[in-house]
Write a protein that holds these residues in place. Structure first.
Motif, short mmCIF file in Angstrom:
data_model
loop_
_atom_site.label_atom_id
_atom_site.label_comp_id
_atom_site.label_asym_id
_atom_site.label_seq_id
_atom_site.Cartn_x
_atom_site.Cartn_y
_atom_site.Cartn_z
N ASN A 1 0.85 -1.23 0.15
CA ASN A 1 0.10 -0.10 0.11
C ASN A 1 0.94 1.14 -0.19
OD1 ASN A 1 -1.51 2.37 1.32
ND2 ASN A 1 -3.01 0.91 1.79
N ILE A 2 1.03 1.99 -1.12
CA ILE A 2 2.28 2.88 -1.30
C ILE A 2 1.81 4.06 -0.25
CG2 ILE A 2 3.01 4.79 -2.66
CD1 ILE A 2 2.80 2.86 -5.18
N PRO A 3 0.45 4.56 0.04
CA PRO A 3 0.51 5.70 0.89
C PRO A 3 0.98 5.21 2.13
CG PRO A 3 -1.40 5.71 -0.33
CD PRO A 3 -0.54 4.38 -0.92
N PHE B 1 2.98 2.73 3.06
CA PHE B 1 4.45 2.51 3.05
C PHE B 1 5.21 4.02 3.20
CE2 PHE B 1 8.60 2.64 0.46
CZ PHE B 1 8.97 1.44 0.99
N VAL B 2 4.75 5.05 2.40
CA VAL B 2 5.47 6.34 2.58
C VAL B 2 5.28 7.03 3.97
CG1 VAL B 2 5.45 8.63 1.80
CG2 VAL B 2 5.38 6.83 0.18
N THR B 3 3.88 6.83 4.48
CA THR B 3 3.87 7.62 5.62
C THR B 3 4.53 6.81 7.05
OG1 THR B 3 1.77 6.56 6.01
CG2 THR B 3 1.83 8.87 5.02
N SER B 4 4.63 5.42 6.94
CA SER B 4 5.16 4.60 7.89
C SER B 4 6.75 4.29 7.52
CB SER B 4 4.36 3.46 8.00
OG SER B 4 4.54 2.51 6.95
N TYR B 5 7.17 4.93 6.89
CA TYR B 5 8.81 4.34 6.00
C TYR B 5 9.67 4.41 7.26
CZ TYR B 5 12.78 4.04 3.49
OH TYR B 5 13.98 3.54 2.92
N SER B 6 10.42 3.51 7.24
CA SER B 6 11.51 3.00 8.21
C SER B 6 12.76 2.64 7.40
CB SER B 6 11.29 2.52 9.44
OG SER B 6 11.16 1.11 9.15
N ASP C 1 10.11 -0.49 -10.76
CA ASP C 1 8.64 -0.18 -10.73
C ASP C 1 8.06 0.41 -9.41
OD1 ASP C 1 8.75 -0.70 -13.44
OD2 ASP C 1 8.02 -2.64 -13.34
N PHE C 2 8.31 -0.32 -8.86
CA PHE C 2 7.64 0.01 -7.23
C PHE C 2 8.51 1.11 -6.84
CE2 PHE C 2 7.84 0.13 -2.72
CZ PHE C 2 6.62 0.19 -2.31
N ARG C 3 9.77 1.36 -6.90
CA ARG C 3 10.31 2.78 -6.41
C ARG C 3 9.88 3.97 -7.26
NH1 ARG C 3 15.24 1.34 -7.35
NH2 ARG C 3 15.40 2.51 -9.41
N TYR D 1 3.98 9.12 -5.89
CA TYR D 1 3.44 9.50 -4.69
C TYR D 1 3.76 10.53 -4.23
CZ TYR D 1 0.52 9.04 -0.62
OH TYR D 1 -0.17 9.42 0.51
N CYS D 2 5.14 10.44 -3.78
CA CYS D 2 5.83 11.42 -2.84
C CYS D 2 5.75 12.86 -3.53
CB CYS D 2 7.16 11.17 -2.61
SG CYS D 2 7.29 9.85 -1.70
N LEU D 3 5.86 12.80 -4.98
CA LEU D 3 6.10 14.17 -5.41
C LEU D 3 4.41 14.69 -5.59
CD1 LEU D 3 8.38 13.40 -8.50
CD2 LEU D 3 8.78 14.75 -6.38
N ALA D 4 3.50 13.89 -5.70
CA ALA D 4 2.28 14.39 -5.69
C ALA D 4 1.75 14.84 -4.39
CB ALA D 4 1.20 13.22 -6.44
#
Length: 198
Positions: free
Chosen positions: A3-5, A7-12, A37-39, A45-48
């Protein structure tokens, strides 16, 4: 699939393996990066959603894309935007990863000249990089930071993009001329010598 959102918000650090440059060691048509592809989806997502990613995630993405560039022989079209977001979110703390990615290849170096940063941020970055340079004894780090400082100064003066050109993805080209490889390697050799790129 992640789940990309989330993944981004909980990244470690644990998540770095999912976005790291995972190259197959080949070039041209055989080039492959298992995480590309995943990166790229994470970058998009990060840029948006620029307030969601942490500076740590942005640094890892920027360095992975810089490694990709060095082996793929071209910078991804979003590299300048990603570098700008890294600096906006990380500010002085982002100088080390940014300067490393900046000089990773001729293409990353050129792409960063298209960054857009506010005058206020550029002033902060110039102050921070000059303070860091004053206490940096490692010559390779000093050279990378000097390259970043010079870029920030050019961006502040509005001259950074002078002499650089970029073709947008999908651009139709004709009358292509192959540049003699020795010229390219001599030029990049000089840049590496000045800034200690690997």
């Amino acid at each position: 699939m992640h789940n990309i959102p989330l993944f981004v918000t909980s990244y470690s650090e644990i998540g770095q393996a999912c976005i790291a440059f995972a190259w197959n060691g080949k070039h041209a048509e055989e080039f492959a990066d298992a995480n590309q592809d995943f990166r790229r989806s994470v970058v998009e997502y990060c840029l948006a959603n620029s307030s969601d990613p942490s500076p740590l995630l942005l640094a890892h993405l920027f360095l992975a894309e810089a490694q990709w560039s060095a082996e793929a022989w071209g910078a991804p079209h979003h590299f300048a935007q990603l570098g700008a977001l890294l600096l906006e979110r990380g500010q002085a703390e982002a100088l080390a990863p940014f300067s490393e990615g900046l000089v990773s290849s001729f293409d990353t170096f050129g792409a960063c000249h298209a960054m857009s940063l506010s005058p206020e941020l550029l002033e902060k970055l110039l102050t921070a990089v000059n303070a860091t340079l004053a206490v940096t004894v490692d010559q390779s780090i000093h050279k990378r930071l000097t390259a970043a400082r010079d870029l920030f100064a050019q961006l502040a003066q509005g001259t950074a993009s002078k002499g650089w050109a970029m073709a947008a993805p999908g651009t139709t080209v004709s009358s292509i001329r192959v540049v003699w490889p020795r010229w390219y390697h001599r030029l990049w050799g000089r840049i590496k010598g000045l800034w200690g790129a690997s």
